[in-house]
Design an enzyme around this catalytic site. Sequence first.
Site, short mmCIF file in Angstrom:
data_model
loop_
_atom_site.label_atom_id
_atom_site.label_comp_id
_atom_site.label_asym_id
_atom_site.label_seq_id
_atom_site.Cartn_x
_atom_site.Cartn_y
_atom_site.Cartn_z
CG ASP A 1 -1.92 -1.31 1.18
OD1 ASP A 1 -2.12 -1.41 0.37
OD2 ASP A 1 -2.17 -1.99 2.37
CD GLU B 1 -9.14 -3.31 -3.03
OE1 GLU B 1 -8.88 -3.45 -0.88
OE2 GLU B 1 -7.77 -4.65 -2.94
#
Length: 441
Positions: free
Chosen positions: A34, A198
């Site tokens: 991430d 997402e």
Amino acid sequence: MHNARVLAFGIFFLLNLSTVKAQKPIIQTKYTADPAPMVHNDTIFLYTSHDEDDAKGFKMLDWLLYTSTDMVNWTEHGAVASLKDFKWAKQDNGAWAVQCIERNGKFYLYCPMHGGGIGVLVSDSPYGPFIDPLGKRLVYSDHNIWDDIDPSPFIDDDGQAYLYWGNPHLYYVKLNADMISTSGEVVKVDSKPKNYQEGPWIWKRKNHYYLSYASTCCPEGIGYAMSNSATGPWEYKGMIIDASEKTRGNHPGIIDYKGKSYVFGHSYDLLKSETSTFYERRSVDAEQLVYNEDGTIKNYSYFTKEGPEQIETLNPFRRIEAETMAWSKGVKADKNKESGVYVTQIHNGDFIQIRGVDFAKGAKKIELIAASLNGGTIEIRLDNVDGDIIGISKIENTGGGQNWKTFKTKVKKVNGVHDLFFVFKGEQGELFNFDAWKFSK
């Protein structure tokens, strides 16, 4: 870059680093995911989530920080925040994707409490310490609370700030100028772009607004859409990184830096180099992002092995933290209050590589700061892990792993630009801890 090339092309070629490449993934001492890059004061601050070494599923407790000025050598700064910083949160796992943004000299780190809303931390420095200014959630909307992940802040040219987030839906809310309170209702984007899953990431370039995101599932690549407004509507334009079993999940992070643009994501390449068994242990990758004339973005089938080119050389005549590296084998990095971050778990045959080191007209000596019980040696090599040895430093017993001592070693005179390797040798388990180094002319 080899001496033959320097002699052939002259001293000015030292400034052309097109042959000096990074390797993927860009972090090896920990599992990272991430990626959330931010540019501040001519430095890239890369915030990441963190898969623990023993993770089988998602085991994520804190958020890490790395910095670079050349897109190749990255310095670890350890954990800058964790779930424990949110006293109101009940989670003992779930430190998923974060993003940091600067406004008016303060730095705001937006953090999901998976299943518990989105919180925000604030600091006077991008290095932290970060504290919770609210003591409660910033976002905890009435929709499915498991949607509240992957927060992404954006400040438009008119000063209006937004926070985007969501899986499998896309949401946004306006942020007030204080960046820790919201204005108006949470908006669910009804016509989310094609293949949105997402990990939204918003930016603006030449009057175009861009929304990048983890696209398709599963596996996920990195897709993007464009708009004339920060709030859409969004028109799907394609993939920046194609979906691949090599990535499974993904999360984009996109910046402009020193005249070029870059896209960050993550993969399982490091894990796959170590075991054929699948675990949720990811690693951050990076690639140069290239715009077409119409503002659309070049597609990659996957992150290239070479990665981005090195932007500038590294100056070895100043203190360099041992945890600054382009590649490594075997070693880990640890952090404590007394010593800060240092390299540890060093065993025989492990090594650290630093790319594009500019020795200029010559280096004759190196100082290395280390601490140990067992001791060993550091072979200082050029250009390859088995390249020319320019010096060997014997690391003696200092009485403990935190009893730091400076070891001074003469080296064969070296000039020009080289990759630098520290190759560790010894016979007894963990050899020593390594804190920093510096060459002298």
